[in-house]
Design an enzyme around this catalytic site. Structure first.
Site, PDB file in Angstrom:
ATOM      1  N   HIS A   1     -18.280  11.472  42.343  1.00 22.77           N
ATOM      2  CA  HIS A   1     -19.418  12.179  41.759  1.00 22.77           C
ATOM      3  C   HIS A   1     -20.509  11.196  41.370  1.00 22.77           C
ATOM      4  CE1 HIS A   1     -17.278  11.017  38.061  1.00 22.77           C
ATOM      5  NE2 HIS A   1     -18.454  11.093  37.459  1.00 22.77           N
TER       6      HIS A   1
ATOM      7  N   HIS B   1     -31.522   3.824  44.517  1.00 20.55           N
ATOM      8  CA  HIS B   1     -31.996   5.196  44.661  1.00 20.55           C
ATOM      9  C   HIS B   1     -30.884   6.054  45.246  1.00 20.55           C
ATOM     10  CE1 HIS B   1     -32.853   3.499  48.664  1.00 20.55           C
ATOM     11  NE2 HIS B   1     -32.776   4.738  49.123  1.00 20.55           N
TER      12      HIS B   1
ATOM     13  N   GLU C   1     -34.533   9.982  47.396  1.00 27.12           N
ATOM     14  CA  GLU C   1     -35.027   9.954  48.772  1.00 27.12           C
ATOM     15  C   GLU C   1     -34.479  11.170  49.491  1.00 27.12           C
ATOM     16  OE1 GLU C   1     -34.512   7.291  52.874  1.00 27.12           O
ATOM     17  OE2 GLU C   1     -33.486   6.658  51.040  1.00 27.12           O
TER      18      GLU C   1
END
Length: 132
Positions: free
Chosen positions: A7, A62, A108
């Site tokens: 997770h 990211h 992204e």
């Protein structure tokens, strides 16, 4: 031994605002919400939003999500219309949009996958790149 990704937990300054962003804007499925957090899912991804102090790091860390090429232009326009801030210009293989969530987490949306990236990198490798 490790079996895969379990997770992703993101620190958020406001659970309700972040919950709405991931649910309504990005299309995550709501699973649970409470005073200090929330669980959402997207495919096999389990996302936890946790109320905490958010640190604004300025590095390349990211979180990328997949999108079909056919949906990419509409999603990009949706970002622009909503005034969502883009933090980086795409210079890699495949269509990508780099944008920020309400707490400044760098996200992204990308049209490729590992195989398309490796194929592209094989043709034009990064300096000293070794393939396995």
């Amino acid at each position: 031994m490790l079996q895969g990704f379990n997770h992703l937990t993101l620190a958020v300054s406001n659970v309700e605002i972040s919950f709405k962003f991931y649910r309504d804007f990005l299309g995550f499925k709501p699973e649970a919400i409470w005073d200090h957090g929330a669980y959402l899912s997207l495919g096999d991804l389990w996302l936890c939003l946790s109320l905490d102090n958010v640190r604004q790091e300025k590095d390349y860390t990211h979180y990328a999500f997949s999108i079909a090429e056919a949906n990419f232009p509409l999603f990009h326009q949706k970002l622009k219309t909503a005034g969502i801030l883009e933090w980086k210009e795409n210079k890699s293989e495949g269509e990508s949009i780099y944008f920020l969530d309400p707490d400044g987490h760098q996200l992204e949306v990308h049209c490729g996958n590992l195989q398309t990236r490796l194929k592209s990198s094989f043709k034009d490798p990064y300096p000293n790149m070794i393939f396995f």
